[in-house]
Design a protein around this motif. Structure first.
Motif, PDB file in Angstrom:
ATOM      1  N   ALA A  48      -8.389 -48.393  47.040  1.00  0.00           N
ATOM      2  CA  ALA A  48      -9.582 -47.556  47.208  1.00  0.00           C
ATOM      3  C   ALA A  48      -9.204 -46.084  47.183  1.00  0.00           C
ATOM      4  O   ALA A  48      -9.924 -45.257  46.607  1.00  0.00           O
ATOM      5  N   TRP A  49      -8.067 -45.738  47.818  1.00  0.00           N
ATOM      6  CA  TRP A  49      -7.619 -44.346  47.795  1.00  0.00           C
ATOM      7  C   TRP A  49      -7.262 -43.910  46.371  1.00  0.00           C
ATOM      8  O   TRP A  49      -7.602 -42.804  45.946  1.00  0.00           O
ATOM      9  N   LEU A  50      -6.570 -44.774  45.621  1.00  0.00           N
ATOM     10  CA  LEU A  50      -6.240 -44.462  44.231  1.00  0.00           C
ATOM     11  C   LEU A  50      -7.505 -44.240  43.415  1.00  0.00           C
ATOM     12  O   LEU A  50      -7.557 -43.368  42.535  1.00  0.00           O
ATOM     13  N   ARG A  51      -8.535 -45.023  43.706  1.00  0.00           N
ATOM     14  CA  ARG A  51      -9.819 -44.873  43.010  1.00  0.00           C
ATOM     15  C   ARG A  51     -10.405 -43.490  43.256  1.00  0.00           C
ATOM     16  O   ARG A  51     -10.833 -42.803  42.320  1.00  0.00           O
ATOM     17  N   VAL A  52     -10.397 -43.060  44.526  1.00  0.00           N
ATOM     18  CA  VAL A  52     -10.940 -41.743  44.869  1.00  0.00           C
ATOM     19  C   VAL A  52     -10.074 -40.639  44.293  1.00  0.00           C
ATOM     20  O   VAL A  52     -10.578 -39.640  43.751  1.00  0.00           O
ATOM     21  N   ALA A 111     -11.779 -35.882  50.231  1.00  0.00           N
ATOM     22  CA  ALA A 111     -11.536 -37.253  50.682  1.00  0.00           C
ATOM     23  C   ALA A 111     -10.118 -37.709  50.330  1.00  0.00           C
ATOM     24  O   ALA A 111      -9.481 -38.435  51.108  1.00  0.00           O
ATOM     25  N   THR A 112      -9.621 -37.290  49.187  1.00  0.00           N
ATOM     26  CA  THR A 112      -8.258 -37.638  48.796  1.00  0.00           C
ATOM     27  C   THR A 112      -7.249 -37.125  49.806  1.00  0.00           C
ATOM     28  O   THR A 112      -6.293 -37.819  50.171  1.00  0.00           O
ATOM     29  N   VAL A 113      -7.454 -35.909  50.305  1.00  0.00           N
ATOM     30  CA  VAL A 113      -6.546 -35.315  51.291  1.00  0.00           C
ATOM     31  C   VAL A 113      -6.726 -35.982  52.654  1.00  0.00           C
ATOM     32  O   VAL A 113      -5.747 -36.360  53.307  1.00  0.00           O
ATOM     33  N   PRO A 147      -3.059 -40.759  54.105  1.00  0.00           N
ATOM     34  CA  PRO A 147      -2.142 -41.758  54.693  1.00  0.00           C
ATOM     35  C   PRO A 147      -2.268 -43.147  54.069  1.00  0.00           C
ATOM     36  O   PRO A 147      -1.308 -43.925  54.093  1.00  0.00           O
ATOM     37  N   LEU A 148      -3.433 -43.463  53.508  1.00  0.00           N
ATOM     38  CA  LEU A 148      -3.615 -44.770  52.879  1.00  0.00           C
ATOM     39  C   LEU A 148      -2.743 -44.925  51.638  1.00  0.00           C
ATOM     40  O   LEU A 148      -2.482 -46.049  51.193  1.00  0.00           O
TER      41      LEU A 148
END
Length: 264
Positions: free
Chosen positions: A21-25, A161-163, A167-168
């Protein structure tokens, strides 16, 4: 959106759902920033904070949903997450006709989603969390669209949101050493976030948040139709009835006055 979901499933084999999900954002932020290059005004004051909260809420919604589908059958997770749009639509309903339309849409989604009550209680918590955050996405997305932030607001929001959720990224594991997997992660961001959320902004500028919430019921309908056309997966009788119920519900809802769109 569904091509992006398929790519995300491939990444689940090498990275945690939250990391995917983090990679997506992150992928969406990179593409949107390169495309739009928001000016200084987008990074200041009320405009910035609205975009930032919107981005974090949207990213949180994606994280919660990916964690849910890792623990629950997809149909169950989709049905539970749809509680969010249903709540927004219910609060925005203005007549008995609107509530009738909402009932048809809810029934249709449940029939299409093939709900099976199996899986972990934690998965249910994640799915319901995604539902609450989806409601937040609709309400905040309408404000972003109404203020004329449009795609620039998405770019700023997803960058923040990426920043905030960085940690994810530690759960991505082998993705960091594989250019192919990194490219796949960016592809998920483009297909599942950039394209559909930009289209959401266009729609939100032209309709109310309650009507938009009901229109989201077309997502499971679209998935079923794509399954029929591309994969030759013939819908069952309940699924076919569900599609008819969603379409009927959407046509029943009271029409809203058109709003004058602002530039993206």
């Amino acid at each position: 959106m569904y091509l992006g979901a398929a790519a995300a499933v491939w990444l689940f084999d090498v990275a945690s759902p939250s990391a995917v999900a983090w990679l997506r954002v992150c992928g969406a932020a990179i593409v949107l920033l390169a495309w739009r290059r928001p000016g200084r005004a987008a990074w200041r004051g009320k405009v910035f904070w609205l975009a930032a909260v919107f981005g974090v809420v949207t990213a949180g919604m994606n994280v919660a949903f990916y964690e849910a589908i890792d623990r629950l059958p997809l149909g169950t997770a989709v049905a539970l997450e749809f509680v969010g749009p249903v709540l927004v639509a219910a609060l925005g309903s203005r007549s008995v006709r609107d509530f009738g339309a909402l009932l048809f849409v809810v029934a249709g989604v449940v029939l299409i989603a093939d709900v099976r009550w199996t899986g972990s209680p934690l998965g249910v918590v994640f799915a319901l969390s995604a539902a609450v955050l989806w409601a937040g996405y609709i309400v905040l997305g309408k404000r972003v669209a109404s203020l004329g932030l449009g795609v620039d607001g998405l770019a700023v929001g997803f960058a923040v949101a990426t920043v905030v959720l960085s940690p994810l990224a530690f759960g991505a594991g082998p993705v960091w050493t594989s250019p192919r997997l990194l490219l796949l992660g960016v592809g998920v961001g483009v297909l599942s976030t950039v394209v559909p959320y930009v289209l959401d902004q266009i729609v939100l500028r032209r309709t109310g948040q309650a009507a938009f919430a009901l229109l989201l019921a077309l997502l499971p309908v679209t998935a079923t139709v794509i399954g029929l056309v591309v994969l030759r997966q013939v819908p069952s009788l309940p699924e076919a009835l569900g599609i008819l119920a969603v379409v009927l519900g959407l046509t029943m809802r009271t029409r809203e006055r058109d709003s004058r769109p602002e530039p993206l």
